[in-house]
Structures are given as C-alpha cells and as structure tokens.
Scaffold this motif. Structure first.
Motif, PDB file in Angstrom:
ATOM      1  N   GLN A 254       5.583  11.713  12.273  1.00 35.34           N
ATOM      2  CA  GLN A 254       5.859  10.412  12.859  1.00 35.34           C
ATOM      3  C   GLN A 254       4.606   9.550  12.848  1.00 35.34           C
ATOM      4  O   GLN A 254       4.603   8.445  13.374  1.00 35.34           O
ATOM      5  CB  GLN A 254       6.348  10.601  14.310  1.00 35.34           C
ATOM      6  N   LYS A 255       3.528  10.085  12.252  1.00 35.71           N
ATOM      7  CA  LYS A 255       2.253   9.377  12.239  1.00 35.71           C
ATOM      8  C   LYS A 255       2.079   8.626  10.923  1.00 35.71           C
ATOM      9  O   LYS A 255       2.916   8.710  10.022  1.00 35.71           O
ATOM     10  CB  LYS A 255       1.108  10.374  12.447  1.00 35.71           C
TER      11      LYS A 255
ATOM     12  N   ASP B  51       7.974  10.962  23.421  1.00 36.21           N
ATOM     13  CA  ASP B  51       6.777  10.925  24.256  1.00 36.21           C
ATOM     14  C   ASP B  51       6.968  11.727  25.538  1.00 36.21           C
ATOM     15  O   ASP B  51       6.097  12.508  25.929  1.00 36.21           O
ATOM     16  CB  ASP B  51       6.428   9.473  24.606  1.00 36.21           C
ATOM     17  N   VAL B  52       8.100  11.530  26.188  1.00 32.40           N
ATOM     18  CA  VAL B  52       8.365  12.234  27.443  1.00 32.40           C
ATOM     19  C   VAL B  52       8.444  13.740  27.217  1.00 32.40           C
ATOM     20  O   VAL B  52       7.879  14.538  27.980  1.00 32.40           O
ATOM     21  CB  VAL B  52       9.676  11.713  28.081  1.00 32.40           C
ATOM     22  N   ARG B  53       9.112  14.139  26.139  1.00 36.66           N
ATOM     23  CA  ARG B  53       9.262  15.562  25.853  1.00 36.66           C
ATOM     24  C   ARG B  53       7.913  16.208  25.539  1.00 36.66           C
ATOM     25  O   ARG B  53       7.604  17.299  26.014  1.00 36.66           O
ATOM     26  CB  ARG B  53      10.236  15.763  24.688  1.00 36.66           C
ATOM     27  N   GLU B  54       7.104  15.502  24.737  1.00 39.00           N
ATOM     28  CA  GLU B  54       5.789  16.052  24.384  1.00 39.00           C
ATOM     29  C   GLU B  54       4.881  16.165  25.603  1.00 39.00           C
ATOM     30  O   GLU B  54       4.133  17.141  25.741  1.00 39.00           O
ATOM     31  CB  GLU B  54       5.138  15.172  23.313  1.00 39.00           C
ATOM     32  N   LYS B  55       4.920  15.165  26.498  1.00 38.45           N
ATOM     33  CA  LYS B  55       4.099  15.226  27.710  1.00 38.45           C
ATOM     34  C   LYS B  55       4.534  16.388  28.599  1.00 38.45           C
ATOM     35  O   LYS B  55       3.684  17.123  29.169  1.00 38.45           O
ATOM     36  CB  LYS B  55       4.237  13.903  28.471  1.00 38.45           C
ATOM     37  N   ALA B  56       5.846  16.599  28.719  1.00 38.55           N
ATOM     38  CA  ALA B  56       6.341  17.717  29.521  1.00 38.55           C
ATOM     39  C   ALA B  56       5.917  19.059  28.924  1.00 38.55           C
ATOM     40  O   ALA B  56       5.521  19.982  29.651  1.00 38.55           O
ATOM     41  CB  ALA B  56       7.861  17.640  29.638  1.00 38.55           C
TER      42      ALA B  56
ATOM     43  N   LYS C 173       0.425   6.871  20.246  1.00 36.10           N
ATOM     44  CA  LYS C 173       0.195   5.463  19.907  1.00 36.10           C
ATOM     45  C   LYS C 173       0.287   5.243  18.399  1.00 36.10           C
ATOM     46  O   LYS C 173       0.826   4.230  17.939  1.00 36.10           O
ATOM     47  CB  LYS C 173      -1.169   5.020  20.430  1.00 36.10           C
ATOM     48  N   THR C 174      -0.236   6.195  17.630  1.00 36.75           N
ATOM     49  CA  THR C 174      -0.149   6.093  16.168  1.00 36.75           C
ATOM     50  C   THR C 174       1.304   6.146  15.714  1.00 36.75           C
ATOM     51  O   THR C 174       1.727   5.382  14.841  1.00 36.75           O
ATOM     52  CB  THR C 174      -0.945   7.232  15.511  1.00 36.75           C
ATOM     53  N   ARG C 175       2.075   7.056  16.320  1.00 37.45           N
ATOM     54  CA  ARG C 175       3.490   7.159  15.973  1.00 37.45           C
ATOM     55  C   ARG C 175       4.238   5.876  16.327  1.00 37.45           C
ATOM     56  O   ARG C 175       5.084   5.402  15.560  1.00 37.45           O
ATOM     57  CB  ARG C 175       4.114   8.352  16.693  1.00 37.45           C
ATOM     58  N   ALA C 176       3.934   5.306  17.497  1.00 34.22           N
ATOM     59  CA  ALA C 176       4.601   4.071  17.910  1.00 34.22           C
ATOM     60  C   ALA C 176       4.295   2.941  16.937  1.00 34.22           C
ATOM     61  O   ALA C 176       5.174   2.142  16.590  1.00 34.22           O
ATOM     62  CB  ALA C 176       4.161   3.703  19.324  1.00 34.22           C
ATOM     63  N   LYS C 177       3.036   2.872  16.478  1.00 37.22           N
ATOM     64  CA  LYS C 177       2.663   1.837  15.513  1.00 37.22           C
ATOM     65  C   LYS C 177       3.423   2.008  14.211  1.00 37.22           C
ATOM     66  O   LYS C 177       3.941   1.027  13.651  1.00 37.22           O
ATOM     67  CB  LYS C 177       1.162   1.906  15.255  1.00 37.22           C
TER      68      LYS C 177
END
Length: 381
Positions: free
Chosen positions: A81-82, A250-255, A285-289
C-alpha cells in the motif's frame, strides 16, 4: 469454474499458462505485464493455483481454493500500500524462496507492482532469480517490461496481457456480479477495460455517483471560480475516499502493534514501542498519500475519456462513446472546441498527472493549475 475463468479476454495467455502448468514451457521466473486493470495479478494467482493443482487448475480442489483465498502455505503474494517496495521486504521474500515447499509441488512467490521495487530491492531479487532453488517459481507483475530492470526481465518468461474488450468485461460482470446487462454495459464502458474498476462501478452506487461528478466537470469549467472550486472538490473527494479505504487498515495495524508489545495487557509502553509506533505512523502516512494519488489518477483518466469522446464525436468515429449516457453534453463540447483544442486539454491532464506522480507536486496545486488550463483553452477560442 476453473482458475482460468477469472481471466477476462485473455485467451492466448490462458493457453500459454495452462500449457506451462501441464509441463510444456515451464520455467522458474515469469514477468506478467499489461495495462492497469488487465488482470496481471489475477493471471499470476490463477497460474499459481494451476501449478499447485493435480488437474492444472480445476478451481474446486483444496489447492485451487486456498491459493485464490490467499491462504496456501506455498504461495506467497507480496502487495504494497506504499509508494515503493523496499529491500527488507524483498530479502524476507528471498529467504522464503530458499525453503522447500510444504506440499509436494511448487514454492510460488508473486510480487505485485514489481515496478515499485527500489533499486536495492531489485538487486536483492536478482541473485535469487539468477540462482533459483528447485521447485521455486517467481512471478513478477508490472505495467510494462520497461518498468523492470533489464537484468531481471532477461531471466523471466514474458506474459503480456491486453485490455479486455467492453463486451468481454460486460459478460464477465453479468456472469459473476449478478447485475443487469445494462448496468454491466455501463460499467464496462466507463472502466475502459479495467476489471476491478468495472466491478466497483457495477456494485457500488457511491462509486458511480463520484464518477458522474467527475465526468460532468468539463462542461462546468466556465470561469476561474468554477475551475478553482472543481479542483478543491476533486482533491477533497479524493482524500475522503482514500481515508475511507485506509482508516480500517490503520486501526487494525495499531491494534496489532499494541497487542504485540503488550500495551493493553500491561498498561504501559515498553521502550521499544515508541520507535515501532513512529515507523508505523510513517508507513501509514505513505500509504494514505499513495491512496490519494490512486484515487486522483482514476479521476484524471475519467476526465480524459470525456475529451476523447468529444474528439471521436467531432471526427465521426463509429461505435459507442465511453460516456455514452452523456452524449448530449459531449456533443456540446465537440461543437465549441476543435479536436486539436481537446488534445491540448488531454495534454494538460497528463502534465498534472506527471507533476503529482513523478515530481511530488501537491495534489491541490496540480489540480488547480490543470483546471485553469482546461478552462483557458476554451476561452481563448
């Protein structure tokens, strides 16, 4: 349904791969190329299933089902996703390639978006492809052979996919997505042969509405204010859509990170947690971009389709328009501008695309410049 039935409009490719799966023309490294949406990764995964299947891809056995589901022990698929695939990811994959397969057949390693490999990653991959281990098969997917280092592509057998026809895509949607023929025909035309995009358009009304908003822009660019508003709206919609896609990840990775460091159970953060959290934040952030750029890129290609339709209509080209449902608006665009002026507009769009993807120009700034350029060309006439 066999594994090959998922490949739309790729009969020569299916024939070549099925022959290789049965032992004729098999080799240890493959390069799948083709335009976006042609099904490069689908072809690689189908081929992997055929290699693991005793019947060369029946589509129903345990091997075929688990490969398609992404859970087969001997099929490793690298997706990102990067913006790029780094050397550490490739080195991990190379280590996996040195292992013997768990089953009795092949260890298959598929690299989607191989064009995103960094130079270091390519070099790490080269040695593994030059000196393959027995029963290991590499499959790389990229838009074109030029996107892969010559030293890599020279050691791979090339599989070239083509853009499927509108009829093939529409038939596939009717067969697999349970949609009406008229909706399937619209999605097939609007996607311009991109299978994933066609499914999204056929199955999701919000996706259809967003596209209608984009393709209606050219007729509304009648002044500077309209251009600036169009650019702002397109940038905002792209960010909203990207956030909706990435927020769940993002939520899953943080958990997962919190669980791996025992943050929840212990109620405190160990010393190693802060750098790991910083690395995760940077990756997200890179993935979001990248996701924002992907969404904007789709919108730009939709804009191009409108101007191409106007050129085709003015030139009297036969066949349906990509945006057949808005033929009246396109006829007006064709009336007020020459094909040469529409070609200039298309060039403006590709310039904005290059600015964002290759030169890291902020999305909003690139879109503002592009929209003003589209409107000014019409005013000049």
């Amino acid at each position: 349904m066999t594994v090959w039935d998922r490949l739309v409009g790729q009969r020569p490719v299916v024939h070549a791969l099925s022959q290789a799966a049965s032992g004729r023309g098999m080799t240890h490294a493959w390069l799948f190329t083709g335009p976006p949406g042609s099904g490069r990764s689908n072809a690689a995964i189908a081929f992997a299933g055929a290699l693991q299947c005793e019947q060369q891809g029946c589509g129903e056995c345990h091997e075929c089902v688990t490969v398609a589901a992404g859970s087969h022990a001997d099929v490793n698929v690298v997706r990102t996703q990067k913006l790029s695939i780094g050397v550490d990811e490739v080195r991990h994959l190379v280590r996996s390639a040195s292992l013997r397969p768990v089953g009795r057949r092949w260890q298959v390693l598929i690299v989607e978006d191989a064009d995103r490999l960094t130079d270091q990653a390519f070099n790490a991959l080269l040695k593994a492809i030059e000196e393959p281990t027995p029963h290991t098969v590499w499959m790389l997917c990229a838009p074109s052979v030029e996107d892969v280092l010559p030293t890599i592509r020279s050691r791979c057998r090339l599989v070239t996919l083509t853009t499927p026809t509108t009829r093939d895509v529409a038939d596939f949607l009717v067969r697999t997505a349970d949609v009406t023929p008229s909706l399937a025909a619209y999605a097939a035309r609007a996607s311009q042969g991109h299978i994933g995009r066609a499914r999204a358009l056929a199955l999701d009304e919000a996706t259809r509405n967003r596209r209608r908003e984009v393709v209606s822009l050219p007729s509304r660019l009648t002044g500077l204010g309209a251009c600036m508003n169009a650019a702002a709206n397109l940038a905002e919609v792209a960010k909203e859509e990207a956030d909706a896609i990435t927020s769940e990840y993002d939520v899953r990775e943080k958990a997962d990170l919190d669980a791996s460091y025992g943050v929840v159970e212990r109620g405190r953060r160990p010393r190693e947690y802060a750098p790991a959290l910083a690395a995760l934040d940077k990756a997200q952030k890179t993935r979001a971009k990248r996701q924002v750029l992907d969404v904007v890129d789709r919108s730009l290609m939709d804009l191009v389709s409108v101007y191409r339709d106007a050129i085709a209509l003015r030139a009297g080209a036969p066949g349906e328009l990509v945006n057949e449902e808005m033929r009246g608006e396109i006829a007006e665009l064709a009336r007020v501008s020459t094909p040469e002026e529409h070609l200039i507009r298309i060039e403006r769009i590709f310039q904005a695309r290059e600015q964002m993807l290759d030169y890291n120009v902020p999305v909003a700034l690139a879109l503002e410049s592009m929209m003003v350029g589209l409107q000014l060309e019409r005013s000049a006439r």
